[in-house]
Design an enzyme around this catalytic site. Structure first.
Site, PDB file in Angstrom:
ATOM      1  CD  GLU A 129       5.897  22.914  28.549  1.00 30.70           C
ATOM      2  OE1 GLU A 129       4.920  22.773  29.282  1.00 30.70           O
ATOM      3  OE2 GLU A 129       5.924  22.529  27.372  1.00 30.70           O
TER       4      GLU A 129
ATOM      5  CD  GLU B 118       4.228  17.081  23.650  1.00 27.56           C
ATOM      6  OE1 GLU B 118       3.234  17.663  23.184  1.00 27.56           O
ATOM      7  OE2 GLU B 118       4.285  16.647  24.821  1.00 27.56           O
TER       8      GLU B 118
ATOM      9  CB  SER C 176       4.850  16.265  35.764  1.00 23.55           C
ATOM     10  OG  SER C 176       5.188  15.300  34.781  1.00 23.55           O
TER      11      SER C 176
ATOM     12  N   GLY D  98       4.982  14.858  31.035  1.00 26.04           N
ATOM     13  CA  GLY D  98       4.240  13.595  31.018  1.00 26.04           C
ATOM     14  C   GLY D  98       4.887  12.469  31.789  1.00 26.04           C
TER      15      GLY D  98
ATOM     16  CG  ASN E 223      -0.411  22.228  25.251  1.00 27.60           C
ATOM     17  OD1 ASN E 223      -1.226  22.067  24.344  1.00 27.60           O
ATOM     18  ND2 ASN E 223       0.878  21.974  25.111  1.00 27.60           N
ATOM     19  CD1 TRP E 224      -7.064  21.580  27.144  1.00 29.49           C
ATOM     20  CD2 TRP E 224      -8.671  20.539  25.973  1.00 29.49           C
ATOM     21  NE1 TRP E 224      -8.249  21.716  27.821  1.00 29.49           N
ATOM     22  CE2 TRP E 224      -9.251  21.092  27.128  1.00 29.49           C
ATOM     23  CE3 TRP E 224      -9.479  19.849  25.077  1.00 29.49           C
ATOM     24  CZ2 TRP E 224     -10.609  20.963  27.420  1.00 29.49           C
ATOM     25  CZ3 TRP E 224     -10.840  19.730  25.367  1.00 29.49           C
ATOM     26  CH2 TRP E 224     -11.384  20.270  26.529  1.00 29.49           C
ATOM     27  CE  LYS E 225       1.329  18.369  26.137  1.00 32.84           C
ATOM     28  NZ  LYS E 225       2.451  17.578  26.647  1.00 32.84           N
TER      29      LYS E 225
ATOM     30  CG  HIS F 157       5.103  21.855  23.315  1.00 34.04           C
ATOM     31  ND1 HIS F 157       5.540  20.551  23.373  1.00 34.04           N
ATOM     32  CD2 HIS F 157       4.486  22.096  24.491  1.00 34.04           C
ATOM     33  CE1 HIS F 157       5.185  20.036  24.549  1.00 34.04           C
ATOM     34  NE2 HIS F 157       4.541  20.955  25.242  1.00 34.04           N
TER      35      HIS F 157
ATOM     36  N   GLY G 100      -1.423  17.176  30.698  1.00 32.24           N
ATOM     37  CA  GLY G 100      -2.384  16.139  31.073  1.00 32.24           C
ATOM     38  C   GLY G 100      -3.453  16.583  32.066  1.00 32.24           C
TER      39      GLY G 100
HETATM   40  P1  13P Z   1       2.256  17.480  31.152  1.00 34.42           P
HETATM   41  O1  13P Z   1       1.625  18.467  32.111  1.00 34.42           O
HETATM   42  O2  13P Z   1       1.304  16.425  30.684  1.00 34.42           O
HETATM   43  O3  13P Z   1       3.544  16.946  31.696  1.00 34.42           O
HETATM   44  O4  13P Z   1       2.629  18.305  29.825  1.00 34.42           O
HETATM   45  C1  13P Z   1       3.337  19.495  29.954  1.00 34.42           C
HETATM   46  C2  13P Z   1       3.322  20.171  28.651  1.00 34.42           C
HETATM   47  O5  13P Z   1       3.928  19.709  27.697  1.00 34.42           O
HETATM   48  C3  13P Z   1       2.534  21.401  28.543  1.00 34.42           C
HETATM   49  O6  13P Z   1       2.816  22.091  27.367  1.00 34.42           O
END
Ligand code: 13P
Length: 245
Positions: free
Chosen positions: A166, A98, A209, A172, A8-10, A96, A231
């Site tokens: 998640e 976020e 993470s 993160g 997931n590149w966000k 998600h 990440g």
């Molecule tokens: P991280 O791997 O950066 O913690 O993010 C997880 C995430 O939100 C994947 O969708």
């Protein structure tokens, strides 16, 4: 069966990075596999699909969100499941944390998004996860069960369904739940699907993470069918080492 590894590149990347990384992944035996999925910003999804077709690459593509509106219409700025399907999108991340937090996604909009994905035969990757305070006050099972109940409002029938656990406190932060904590929730997810959506083939993922250092241990836990990586998916060396589990 191969485990699903979703990058997931966000809201990250550039044209240069996409061209470079997609070519790397197309040539690497660990990533040139349909179970390795790149969830990219839509504008890069188009570029990735072009390179993928040109190179005959086998990895899959995903979008990070989809419009709650269907097909086409006067919805400025929206991108429909129909459009994403045209680019070869096989999976769609929906719900998600976020987006739930910053874009105020409502339950109704999540239901519509899942329906739209299923109507286009795109597999939804539905995300659930509790905050630190809910984990600490011990009410997380009830909270997660309520998040799963959103699936029961979907009108289309599920053939395949991916659910990612998640925990918000692990995203993160570098903090990862222990194996017992991960398996407890993935078991709950599988039992829920077996009870209420018995025709759906469920794939349960962990996300939060995940790194080149901890992926082997996480991916070898009994209930884990794959991982959703944030990440660490932006660095090809790290991402490839996750895919070598
Ligand atoms: P991280 O791997 O950066 O913690 O993010 C997880 C995430 O939100 C994947 O969708």
């Amino acid at each position: 069966m191969s485990k699903l590894i979703i990058a997931n590149w966000k809201m990250n990347g550039s044209v240069e990075q996409i061209e470079r990384d997609v070519s790397i992944y197309a040539k690497c035996i660990y990533t040139n596999n349909p179970s390795v999925i790149l969830a990219l910003p839509n504008i890069y999804l188009y570029i990735a699909s072009q390179i993928k077709n040109k190179l005959g690459a086998k990895f899959s593509l995903a979008a990070q969100d989809v419009s709650e509106f269907i097909n086409y219409g006067a919805y400025t700025g929206e991108i429909s499941a129909t459009m994403l399907k045209e680019l070869g999108t096989k999976y769609l991340i929906i719900g998600h944390s976020e987006r739930r937090a910053y874009l105020n996604e409502t339950e109704d909009s999540l239901v519509n998004k899942i329906d739209n994905a299923l109507n286009e035969k795109i597999t939804p990757v539905f995300c659930i996860g509790e905050s630190k305070s809910i984990r600490e006050n011990g009410k997380y099972i009830n909270f997660l069960d309520n998040q799963l109940r959103i699936l029961l409002q979907v009108k289309s029938s599920f053939d395949k369904l991916v659910i990612a656990y998640e925990p918000i406190w692990a995203i993160g932060t570098g903090v990862v739940p222990n194996g017992e904590q991960i398996c407890e929730v993935l078991k709950l997810i599988k039992a829920f699907v077996q009870n209420y959506l018995p025709h759906a083939k469920i794939t349960a993922l962990y996300g939060g993470s995940v790194s080149g250092v901890n992926a082997y241990e996480i991916l070898n836990l009994p209930e884990v069918d794959g991982v959703l990586v944030g990440g660490a998916s932006l660095k090809p060396d790290d991402f490839i080492s996750i895919c070598t589990y």
